[in-house]
Design a protein around this motif. Structure first.
Motif, PDB file in Angstrom:
ATOM      1  N   ASP A 156       0.181  -6.454 -12.689  1.00  0.00           N
ATOM      2  CA  ASP A 156       1.118  -5.525 -13.558  1.00  0.00           C
ATOM      3  C   ASP A 156      -0.089  -4.556 -14.029  1.00  0.00           C
ATOM      4  N   GLN A 157       0.570  -3.339 -14.962  1.00  0.00           N
ATOM      5  CA  GLN A 157      -0.175  -2.370 -15.282  1.00  0.00           C
ATOM      6  C   GLN A 157      -0.832  -1.452 -14.207  1.00  0.00           C
ATOM      7  N   VAL A 158      -0.109  -1.454 -12.915  1.00  0.00           N
ATOM      8  CA  VAL A 158      -0.668  -0.693 -11.843  1.00  0.00           C
ATOM      9  C   VAL A 158      -0.346   0.885 -12.059  1.00  0.00           C
ATOM     10  N   SER A 159      -1.464   1.517 -12.013  1.00  0.00           N
ATOM     11  CA  SER A 159      -1.670   2.778 -12.198  1.00  0.00           C
ATOM     12  C   SER A 159      -0.674   3.726 -11.385  1.00  0.00           C
ATOM     13  N   ALA A 160      -0.807   3.334  -9.691  1.00  0.00           N
ATOM     14  CA  ALA A 160      -0.508   4.015  -8.797  1.00  0.00           C
ATOM     15  C   ALA A 160       1.336   4.114  -9.065  1.00  0.00           C
ATOM     16  N   THR A 161       1.835   5.197  -8.683  1.00  0.00           N
ATOM     17  CA  THR A 161       3.360   5.227  -8.770  1.00  0.00           C
ATOM     18  C   THR A 161       3.848   5.695  -7.450  1.00  0.00           C
ATOM     19  N   GLY A 162       5.022   5.565  -7.238  1.00  0.00           N
ATOM     20  CA  GLY A 162       5.784   5.908  -5.876  1.00  0.00           C
ATOM     21  C   GLY A 162       6.163   4.744  -5.261  1.00  0.00           C
ATOM     22  N   SER A 163       6.639   5.023  -4.070  1.00  0.00           N
ATOM     23  CA  SER A 163       7.064   3.601  -3.107  1.00  0.00           C
ATOM     24  C   SER A 163       5.946   2.918  -2.383  1.00  0.00           C
ATOM     25  N   TRP A 164       6.153   1.478  -2.447  1.00  0.00           N
ATOM     26  CA  TRP A 164       5.152   0.825  -1.744  1.00  0.00           C
ATOM     27  C   TRP A 164       5.837   0.269  -0.300  1.00  0.00           C
ATOM     28  N   THR A 165       4.698   0.174   0.505  1.00  0.00           N
ATOM     29  CA  THR A 165       4.932  -0.411   1.724  1.00  0.00           C
ATOM     30  C   THR A 165       4.162  -1.838   1.953  1.00  0.00           C
ATOM     31  N   LEU A 223      -7.585  -4.893  -5.313  1.00  0.00           N
ATOM     32  CA  LEU A 223      -7.390  -3.524  -4.882  1.00  0.00           C
ATOM     33  C   LEU A 223      -8.374  -3.294  -3.739  1.00  0.00           C
ATOM     34  N   ILE A 224      -7.624  -2.453  -2.699  1.00  0.00           N
ATOM     35  CA  ILE A 224      -8.350  -2.198  -1.633  1.00  0.00           C
ATOM     36  C   ILE A 224      -7.839  -0.634  -0.835  1.00  0.00           C
ATOM     37  N   VAL A 225      -9.088  -0.104  -0.490  1.00  0.00           N
ATOM     38  CA  VAL A 225      -8.779   1.602   0.233  1.00  0.00           C
ATOM     39  C   VAL A 225      -9.367   0.990   1.750  1.00  0.00           C
ATOM     40  N   LYS A 226      -8.285   1.028   2.673  1.00  0.00           N
ATOM     41  CA  LYS A 226      -8.557   0.864   3.854  1.00  0.00           C
ATOM     42  C   LYS A 226      -8.162   1.944   4.856  1.00  0.00           C
ATOM     43  N   ASP A 227      -8.769   2.058   5.837  1.00  0.00           N
ATOM     44  CA  ASP A 227      -8.735   3.097   6.921  1.00  0.00           C
ATOM     45  C   ASP A 227      -7.349   2.833   7.771  1.00  0.00           C
ATOM     46  N   GLY A 228      -6.172   2.657   7.303  1.00  0.00           N
ATOM     47  CA  GLY A 228      -5.032   2.392   8.003  1.00  0.00           C
ATOM     48  C   GLY A 228      -5.021   0.965   7.963  1.00  0.00           C
ATOM     49  N   THR A 229      -3.854   0.478   8.614  1.00  0.00           N
ATOM     50  CA  THR A 229      -3.819  -1.089   8.807  1.00  0.00           C
ATOM     51  C   THR A 229      -4.006  -1.533   9.823  1.00  0.00           C
ATOM     52  N   ILE A 236      -4.111   2.783   0.100  1.00  0.00           N
ATOM     53  CA  ILE A 236      -4.799   2.311  -1.213  1.00  0.00           C
ATOM     54  C   ILE A 236      -3.656   1.522  -1.847  1.00  0.00           C
ATOM     55  N   GLY A 237      -4.141   0.314  -2.195  1.00  0.00           N
ATOM     56  CA  GLY A 237      -3.145  -0.604  -2.809  1.00  0.00           C
ATOM     57  C   GLY A 237      -3.614  -2.107  -3.085  1.00  0.00           C
ATOM     58  N   LEU A 238      -2.590  -3.091  -3.071  1.00  0.00           N
ATOM     59  CA  LEU A 238      -3.139  -4.337  -3.568  1.00  0.00           C
ATOM     60  C   LEU A 238      -3.130  -5.310  -2.398  1.00  0.00           C
ATOM     61  N   PHE A 239      -3.940  -6.423  -2.527  1.00  0.00           N
ATOM     62  CA  PHE A 239      -3.779  -7.378  -1.357  1.00  0.00           C
ATOM     63  C   PHE A 239      -3.929  -8.596  -1.920  1.00  0.00           C
ATOM     64  N   VAL A 240      -3.738  -9.666  -0.979  1.00  0.00           N
ATOM     65  CA  VAL A 240      -4.038 -11.025  -1.118  1.00  0.00           C
ATOM     66  C   VAL A 240      -4.247 -11.818   0.062  1.00  0.00           C
ATOM     67  N   ALA A 241      -5.400 -12.540   0.015  1.00  0.00           N
ATOM     68  CA  ALA A 241      -5.674 -13.211   1.119  1.00  0.00           C
ATOM     69  C   ALA A 241      -6.370 -14.557   0.776  1.00  0.00           C
ATOM     70  N   SER A 242      -5.913 -15.899   1.726  1.00  0.00           N
ATOM     71  CA  SER A 242      -6.427 -17.111   1.231  1.00  0.00           C
ATOM     72  C   SER A 242      -6.900 -17.702   2.491  1.00  0.00           C
ATOM     73  N   PRO A 243      -8.299 -17.963   2.760  1.00  0.00           N
ATOM     74  CA  PRO A 243      -8.914 -18.446   4.003  1.00  0.00           C
ATOM     75  C   PRO A 243      -8.404 -19.877   4.007  1.00  0.00           C
ATOM     76  N   SER A 244      -8.531 -20.409   5.211  1.00  0.00           N
ATOM     77  CA  SER A 244      -8.129 -21.849   5.380  1.00  0.00           C
ATOM     78  C   SER A 244      -8.960 -22.857   4.448  1.00  0.00           C
ATOM     79  N   HIS A 262       0.748  -1.327   0.206  1.00  0.00           N
ATOM     80  CA  HIS A 262      -0.008   0.026  -0.056  1.00  0.00           C
ATOM     81  C   HIS A 262       0.664   1.325   0.107  1.00  0.00           C
ATOM     82  N   GLN A 263       0.368   2.375  -0.127  1.00  0.00           N
ATOM     83  CA  GLN A 263       0.664   3.643  -0.061  1.00  0.00           C
ATOM     84  C   GLN A 263      -0.240   4.682   0.311  1.00  0.00           C
ATOM     85  N   PRO A 264      -0.081   5.880   0.838  1.00  0.00           N
ATOM     86  CA  PRO A 264      -1.091   6.866   1.289  1.00  0.00           C
ATOM     87  C   PRO A 264      -1.717   7.253   0.141  1.00  0.00           C
ATOM     88  N   LEU A 265      -3.273   7.729   0.347  1.00  0.00           N
ATOM     89  CA  LEU A 265      -3.946   8.439  -0.499  1.00  0.00           C
ATOM     90  C   LEU A 265      -4.614   9.572   0.462  1.00  0.00           C
TER      91      LEU A 265
END
Length: 496
Positions: free
Chosen positions: A226-235, A113-119, A192-200, A71-74
């Motif tokens: 790929d083809q991610v529109s957001a630029t800048g550093s990721w956390t 893709l996800i928008v989240k109120d913090g982590t 805002i950013g990318l996410f992956v989850a995999s339930p049991s 993610h990165q801040p928006l």
């Protein structure tokens, strides 16, 4: 009205019957509080308040919130677009001798893709995603799920104030808006950013002695964006990761994280973003441990309320004074039902909050339930007691003998419930019993809803019933009404 007053006078004048109703209420309260005092949670040397438990979502419900987040801040409004170029995973299956790891995705594995109120686990979010077997979805705040185009792999998430819109496309040219959602209180700056989850991988198999054996095994998913529109550093953050709650296998075999090369971001994760179920802890219905015992008392009182008159020959006097036999029977049913309802309502209204307070004071975690659900359980349990009383009374009016009527009422209401919830029967048979027998009314005590976007078996053993709460009560009401109608017909045609 005269009949109702007369029958109420009979009920309150009989010391045994009135004591029985008071005893039923006392059993609910006493066993509920006793059960609460008998439970103490501890984790090592720490008391229950320090034990891990599910986080709380925006609506106050317990949730699972564990996933890999790049993610990165928006700040303010913005849009992010990305293409899910690849989505793979591993699944653990249970062979006879040892766990076997195979390639594949569980149906509700998620990447997007996800928008989240913090982590912070449990914070508000909205996401657009692809799944292992359920196509493209728009999900937000853990409980809400909306389907999108099945084959789309291009995703877009747009923020405008508190409104989030999710889009999907198969070719990045024609976009379909899946849903527009509002997240009240969303701050100016979000992540805002990318996410992956995999339930049991949840598996269920028939037990050797009935019921089912449910097991949950580790899985993992990897998505290439790929083809991610957001630029800048990721956390990178592994949201909700609790190593203390992981098995040794998970700690030493999983490889959560992300890498980036040639404009492609590879994210690997496990866990889920979804409402928590019964696996997250006990619910407030645990404190209704005395309800079955109270039902036994109520059944006996309700049956005796009619059979005692037949046994002593007093029914002839009653019918002579009030010749409308059908009205006499329905008046007696109304009185016993109303009396039981009041006793049950007082008992449950006191027991649930009091026992819940005792449990929490002793360091125990209870899955939170909305106020409306709590009120439904309180009132519904009282209705369950009252309808059971009317059913037992009606059976007594038909048979005119106490012992067989009590036995038949127990067989109709209590036995199916015990068979369905104690792993005696296969799940299919248990669910069938909880649909068609008077025991269907126990659905009114279900504290947590079943969510289709959570891949787990929802069984009566786990506190999930096949009918909605009020529909279950209607099944019991229909049985009581039918048998009472038969009792009226028989009384009109047969001598007292």
């Amino acid at each position: 009205m005269t009949m109702l007053r007369a029958e109420w006078t009979k009920l309150r004048s009989a010391t045994g019957w009135l004591a029985g109703l008071i005893g039923a209420a006392a059993v609910i309260l006493g066993l509920g509080v006793l059960a609460a005092f008998g439970v103490t949670t501890s984790c090592g040397e720490q008391e229950g308040a320090d034990c891990p438990h599910p986080p709380t979502g925006p609506s106050g419900q317990a949730v699972n919130d564990h996933f890999s987040f790049v993610h990165q801040p928006l700040t303010g409004d913005g849009t992010i677009t990305a293409h899910v170029a690849d989505f793979t995973g591993i699944i653990t299956y249970p062979p006879p001798d040892h766990d076997q790891i195979v390639e594949g995705l569980v149906p509700w594995a998620k990447a997007g893709l996800i928008v989240k109120d913090g982590t912070k686990p449990g914070s508000a979010y909205a996401s657009v995603l692809v799944t292992g077997a359920h196509g493209t979805r728009m999900q937000h705040n853990f409980t809400e799920d909306h389907s999108g185009p099945a084959a789309a792999r291009w995703l877009r998430l747009s923020r405008s104030g508190e409104t989030i819109r999710g889009y999907a496309s198969a070719d990045a040219v024609d976009w379909t808006e899946i849903q527009s959602v509002r997240l009240p209180g969303l701050p100016q700056t979000v992540q805002i950013g990318l996410f992956v989850a995999s339930p049991s991988n949840v598996t269920a198999k028939a037990g050797a002695h009935g019921g089912s054996i449910v097991q949950a095994r580790f899985t993992q998913a990897t998505a290439v964006f790929d083809q991610v529109s957001a630029t800048g550093s990721w956390t990178y953050d592994n949201v909700g990761d609790e190593p203390a709650m992981q098995t040794d296998w998970e700690q030493f075999h999983q490889a959560e994280g992300f890498t980036t090369a040639d404009g492609r971001l590879t994210v690997t994760g496990t866990g889920d973003i979804a409402p928590a179920g019964q696996e997250g802890g006990p619910t407030i219905t645990f404190t209704l441990a005395g309800l079955i015992a109270a039902l036994l008392i109520v059944i006996v009182v309700a049956v005796l309320f009619i059979t005692a008159e037949y046994r002593r020959g007093l029914i002839r006097t009653t019918l002579a004074a009030m010749p409308h036999r059908g009205r006499v029977l329905t008046a007696k049913a109304a009185v016993i039902g109303a009396a039981v309802f009041v006793a049950g309502l007082v008992a449950t209204a006191v027991t649930l909050p009091l026992a819940g307070h005792v449990l929490r004071a002793r360091g125990n975690f209870l899955l939170p339930v909305p106020t409306g659900t709590l009120l439904r359980i309180i009132v519904g349990s009282a209705v369950l007691l009252a309808l059971t009383a009317v059913l037992a009374y009606a059976i007594g009016a038909v048979l005119r003998r106490g012992v067989p009527a009590v036995a038949l009422a127990i067989l109709a209401v209590i036995v199916p419930y015990l068979l369905a919830t104690t792993s005696v029967l296969p799940t299919t048979a248990a669910q069938w019993l909880m649909r068609v027998t008077p025991a269907a009314a126990f659905a009114v005590q279900q504290a947590l809803p079943a969510y289709p976007q959570v891949g787990k078996p929802y069984t009566p053993t786990d506190g999930y019933f096949p009918l909605p709460p009020w529909a279950g009560l209607l099944v019991l009401a229909a049985w009581a009404a039918a048998i009472l109608a038969f009792a009226v017909i028989r009384t009109r045609r047969a001598d007292a």
